[in-house]
Design a protein around this motif. Structure first.
Motif, PDB file in Angstrom:
ATOM      1  N   VAL A  71       0.847  -1.201   0.000  1.00  0.00           N
ATOM      2  CA  VAL A  71       0.000   0.000   0.000  1.00  0.00           C
ATOM      3  C   VAL A  71       0.881   1.249   0.000  1.00  0.00           C
ATOM      4  CG1 VAL A  71      -1.832   1.246   1.213  1.00  0.00           C
ATOM      5  CG2 VAL A  71      -1.782  -1.266   1.249  1.00  0.00           C
ATOM      6  N   PHE A  72       0.433   2.265  -0.747  1.00  0.00           N
ATOM      7  CA  PHE A  72       1.140   3.538  -0.831  1.00  0.00           C
ATOM      8  C   PHE A  72       0.164   4.672  -0.491  1.00  0.00           C
ATOM      9  CE2 PHE A  72       3.154   0.607  -3.758  1.00  0.00           C
ATOM     10  CZ  PHE A  72       4.495   0.708  -3.403  1.00  0.00           C
ATOM     11  N   PRO A  73       0.636   5.738   0.119  1.00  0.00           N
ATOM     12  CA  PRO A  73      -0.269   6.834   0.516  1.00  0.00           C
ATOM     13  C   PRO A  73      -0.897   7.564  -0.668  1.00  0.00           C
ATOM     14  CG  PRO A  73       2.035   7.451   0.859  1.00  0.00           C
ATOM     15  CD  PRO A  73       2.028   5.987   0.538  1.00  0.00           C
ATOM     16  N   ASP A  74      -0.255   7.524  -1.838  1.00  0.00           N
ATOM     17  CA  ASP A  74      -0.811   8.136  -3.049  1.00  0.00           C
ATOM     18  C   ASP A  74      -0.207   7.453  -4.258  1.00  0.00           C
ATOM     19  OD1 ASP A  74       1.706   9.663  -3.800  1.00  0.00           O
ATOM     20  OD2 ASP A  74       1.259  10.558  -1.847  1.00  0.00           O
ATOM     21  N   LEU A  75      -0.756   7.762  -5.430  1.00  0.00           N
ATOM     22  CA  LEU A  75      -0.332   7.092  -6.646  1.00  0.00           C
ATOM     23  C   LEU A  75       1.087   7.489  -7.044  1.00  0.00           C
ATOM     24  CD1 LEU A  75      -0.983   5.245  -9.014  1.00  0.00           C
ATOM     25  CD2 LEU A  75      -2.033   7.202 -10.173  1.00  0.00           C
ATOM     26  N   ASP A  76       1.434   8.756  -6.890  1.00  0.00           N
ATOM     27  CA  ASP A  76       2.771   9.208  -7.270  1.00  0.00           C
ATOM     28  C   ASP A  76       3.852   8.473  -6.480  1.00  0.00           C
ATOM     29  OD1 ASP A  76       1.704  10.949  -9.090  1.00  0.00           O
ATOM     30  OD2 ASP A  76       1.738  12.679  -7.739  1.00  0.00           O
ATOM     31  N   THR A  77       3.596   8.240  -5.195  1.00  0.00           N
ATOM     32  CA  THR A  77       4.569   7.523  -4.374  1.00  0.00           C
ATOM     33  C   THR A  77       4.736   6.090  -4.871  1.00  0.00           C
ATOM     34  OG1 THR A  77       3.957   8.878  -2.459  1.00  0.00           O
ATOM     35  CG2 THR A  77       5.161   6.843  -2.025  1.00  0.00           C
ATOM     36  N   GLY A  78       3.623   5.459  -5.231  1.00  0.00           N
ATOM     37  CA  GLY A  78       3.692   4.095  -5.746  1.00  0.00           C
ATOM     38  C   GLY A  78       4.450   4.007  -7.053  1.00  0.00           C
ATOM     39  N   VAL A  79       4.171   4.918  -7.980  1.00  0.00           N
ATOM     40  CA  VAL A  79       4.860   4.925  -9.266  1.00  0.00           C
ATOM     41  C   VAL A  79       6.351   5.205  -9.067  1.00  0.00           C
ATOM     42  CG1 VAL A  79       5.048   6.094 -11.493  1.00  0.00           C
ATOM     43  CG2 VAL A  79       2.788   5.569 -10.535  1.00  0.00           C
ATOM     44  N   ALA A  80       6.670   6.127  -8.163  1.00  0.00           N
ATOM     45  CA  ALA A  80       8.076   6.435  -7.887  1.00  0.00           C
ATOM     46  C   ALA A  80       8.797   5.222  -7.299  1.00  0.00           C
ATOM     47  CB  ALA A  80       8.173   7.629  -6.939  1.00  0.00           C
ATOM     48  N   PHE A  81       8.108   4.458  -6.471  1.00  0.00           N
ATOM     49  CA  PHE A  81       8.713   3.255  -5.882  1.00  0.00           C
ATOM     50  C   PHE A  81       9.048   2.237  -6.966  1.00  0.00           C
ATOM     51  CE2 PHE A  81       8.501  -0.966  -3.996  1.00  0.00           C
ATOM     52  CZ  PHE A  81       9.293  -0.829  -2.865  1.00  0.00           C
ATOM     53  N   TYR A  82       8.125   2.013  -7.889  1.00  0.00           N
ATOM     54  CA  TYR A  82       8.367   1.049  -8.963  1.00  0.00           C
ATOM     55  C   TYR A  82       9.447   1.555  -9.919  1.00  0.00           C
ATOM     56  CZ  TYR A  82       7.434  -2.268 -12.734  1.00  0.00           C
ATOM     57  OH  TYR A  82       7.571  -3.242 -13.694  1.00  0.00           O
ATOM     58  N   THR A  83       9.473   2.849 -10.148  1.00  0.00           N
ATOM     59  CA  THR A  83      10.496   3.430 -11.022  1.00  0.00           C
ATOM     60  C   THR A  83      11.882   3.281 -10.408  1.00  0.00           C
ATOM     61  OG1 THR A  83       8.884   5.043 -11.854  1.00  0.00           O
ATOM     62  CG2 THR A  83      11.211   5.532 -12.215  1.00  0.00           C
ATOM     63  N   LYS A  84      11.987   3.484  -9.098  1.00  0.00           N
ATOM     64  CA  LYS A  84      13.267   3.303  -8.423  1.00  0.00           C
ATOM     65  C   LYS A  84      13.711   1.850  -8.480  1.00  0.00           C
ATOM     66  CE  LYS A  84      15.625   4.058  -4.020  1.00  0.00           C
ATOM     67  NZ  LYS A  84      15.492   4.534  -2.611  1.00  0.00           N
ATOM     68  N   TYR A  85      12.771   0.934  -8.299  1.00  0.00           N
ATOM     69  CA  TYR A  85      13.072  -0.494  -8.421  1.00  0.00           C
ATOM     70  C   TYR A  85      13.606  -0.809  -9.815  1.00  0.00           C
ATOM     71  CZ  TYR A  85      11.828  -5.317  -9.710  1.00  0.00           C
ATOM     72  OH  TYR A  85      11.844  -6.590 -10.210  1.00  0.00           O
ATOM     73  N   ALA A  86      12.964  -0.236 -10.842  1.00  0.00           N
ATOM     74  CA  ALA A  86      13.412  -0.465 -12.216  1.00  0.00           C
ATOM     75  C   ALA A  86      14.816   0.086 -12.443  1.00  0.00           C
ATOM     76  CB  ALA A  86      12.427   0.175 -13.193  1.00  0.00           C
ATOM     77  N   SER A  87      15.118   1.225 -11.833  1.00  0.00           N
ATOM     78  CA  SER A  87      16.448   1.801 -11.980  1.00  0.00           C
ATOM     79  C   SER A  87      17.507   0.929 -11.323  1.00  0.00           C
ATOM     80  CB  SER A  87      16.462   3.202 -11.365  1.00  0.00           C
ATOM     81  OG  SER A  87      17.752   3.775 -11.425  1.00  0.00           O
ATOM     82  N   ILE A  88      17.165   0.327 -10.186  1.00  0.00           N
ATOM     83  CA  ILE A  88      18.129  -0.508  -9.471  1.00  0.00           C
ATOM     84  C   ILE A  88      18.433  -1.787 -10.234  1.00  0.00           C
ATOM     85  CG2 ILE A  88      18.486  -1.884  -7.369  1.00  0.00           C
ATOM     86  CD1 ILE A  88      16.923   0.268  -5.854  1.00  0.00           C
ATOM     87  N   VAL A  89      17.387  -2.422 -10.768  1.00  0.00           N
ATOM     88  CA  VAL A  89      17.594  -3.692 -11.476  1.00  0.00           C
ATOM     89  C   VAL A  89      17.841  -3.487 -12.965  1.00  0.00           C
ATOM     90  CG1 VAL A  89      16.216  -4.926  -9.773  1.00  0.00           C
ATOM     91  CG2 VAL A  89      15.114  -4.061 -11.846  1.00  0.00           C
ATOM     92  N   ARG A  90      17.825  -2.224 -13.412  1.00  0.00           N
ATOM     93  CA  ARG A  90      18.285  -1.837 -14.746  1.00  0.00           C
ATOM     94  C   ARG A  90      17.326  -2.188 -15.880  1.00  0.00           C
ATOM     95  NH1 ARG A  90      22.831  -3.930 -12.414  1.00  0.00           N
ATOM     96  NH2 ARG A  90      22.920  -5.752 -13.789  1.00  0.00           N
TER      97      ARG A  90
END
Length: 353
Positions: free
Chosen positions: A50-69
């Motif tokens: 769960v995320f407090p808002d949609l932007d936070t959720g999208v940012a979390f997935y984007t950061k994950y994508a950046s880490i795993v390339r």
């Protein structure tokens, strides 16, 4: 040279080893290969998170994508009647397939839609391979969003560490890049050298946030923007006064053969400007025509002892309305008689007066 090659080979082998350990290779019953990224659980999305808002959720997935390339892009979303986003799809950038197109010399036709156009399309390479990796967010109420579905498997290999700088999410050209390229251009540093310098300042080319080609495009756009007004831009930037020297050539055409930049329009500044002008020309001019600037009127005789000083007729005539008042200046008879006297080449001073 051999020592350098050995180091380079070792570095490549080390990177390859890191790449192998960064994902797990699975094979489906149909012998399809899937690449599953490996990372810490704290940065990995999971169904039900769960995320407090949609932007936070999208940012979390984007950061994950950046880490795993791998790169991501926003896709489909659904809204309810009040405009609240209920569903949001975030996909791997290599999802889907490029539309098949057939080209001839006169038209372009999309095979799947049977749409023809007379505009020729540029051939572009597509890296879309139908990857199904994604994160789907669902509205959970009270402004929160939850991961409804998470697919971590990719049907393609992930990007390498060395190619991180070329990934779309890491290439974000902003005002800082543009200002840096423009400032480097002032001191004659080209876009490629600017790119390398930027990388040295920020700990490597991977941290630049743009490629060398994008730096060249920035330089091209800056040059196009400043073309023809570069001197005026410098004047505005440093709050200086641009003072051109314009003369008449042998063909009776106006030509600007010198210019100066002054910090102030005072007597001392104009004295310095006129002295530098006389020094550069080697002699005094025969005649100088200026506007009725009071500081220039005092500075002129201090420097030029033999040159004649006259005022622009246009500058004089533009003040007629202020001198004679609004009613007389609009009188056509008065304006006609005034112009016949002022613009006459045959009147002597006494007759003029």
């Amino acid at each position: 040279m051999g020592y350098v090659l050995a180091i380079l080979v070792f570095a490549l082998k080390f990177e390859f080893a890191c790449e192998v350990d960064s994902y797990r290779l699975d094979t489906s019953p149909g012998l399809t290969k899937y690449y599953v990224p490996l990372c810490e659980d704290s940065v990995k999305p999971s169904v039900g998170k769960v995320f407090p808002d949609l932007d936070t959720g999208v940012a979390f997935y984007t950061k994950y994508a950046s880490i795993v390339r791998f790169d991501v892009r926003l896709s489909h979303l659904s809204k309810c009647a009040d405009g609240t986003i209920v569903w949001r799809y975030v996909l791997c950038n290599r999802e889907g397939h490029k539309h098949a197109v057939c080209r001839d010399k006169s038209s372009v036709a999309e095979l799947d839609g049977d749409v023809e156009s007379s505009v020729k399309k540029r051939r572009r390479f597509s890296n879309r391979v139908g990857c199904g990796a994604c994160a789907i967010f669902r509205y959970g109420g009270d402004g929160t969003y939850v991961i409804h579905r998470f697919e971590e498997r990719h049907n393609h290999s992930l990007t390498s560490v060395m190619s991180r700088q070329f990934r779309k999410m890491n290439r974000k050209v902003g005002p800082g890049h543009m200002r840096f390229v423009a400032d480097c251009g002032i001191v004659n540093i080209g876009p490629v050298q600017s790119f390398r310098l930027f990388g040295e300042m920020f700990g490597g080319l991977a941290n630049v946030g743009a490629t060398s080609l994008e730096f060249q495009n920035i330089k091209r756009d800056v040059d196009a923007f400043s073309a023809g007004v570069d001197a005026q831009m410098i004047t505005n930037r440093y709050d200086m006064v641009f003072t051109p020297f314009t003369g008449v050539n042998n063909h009776k055409k106006s030509i600007t053969f010198g210019a100066g930049l002054l910090k102030k329009e005072d007597i001392e500044s104009y004295v310095w400007l006129f002295e530098k002008f006389k020094e550069a020309m080697g002699s005094e001019p025969v005649l100088v025509v200026t506007d009725q600037d009071p500081a220039m009127r005092v500075a002129f005789p201090r420097v030029f002892k033999e040159a004649k000083h006259r005022f622009f007729m246009w500058h004089i005539m533009s003040k007629v309305g202020d001198k004679v008042g609004p009613s007389l200046s609009k009188n056509e008879t008065f304006r006609s008689k005034l112009n016949s006297v002022v613009w006459s080449h045959y009147l002597e001073p006494a007759e003029f007066d």
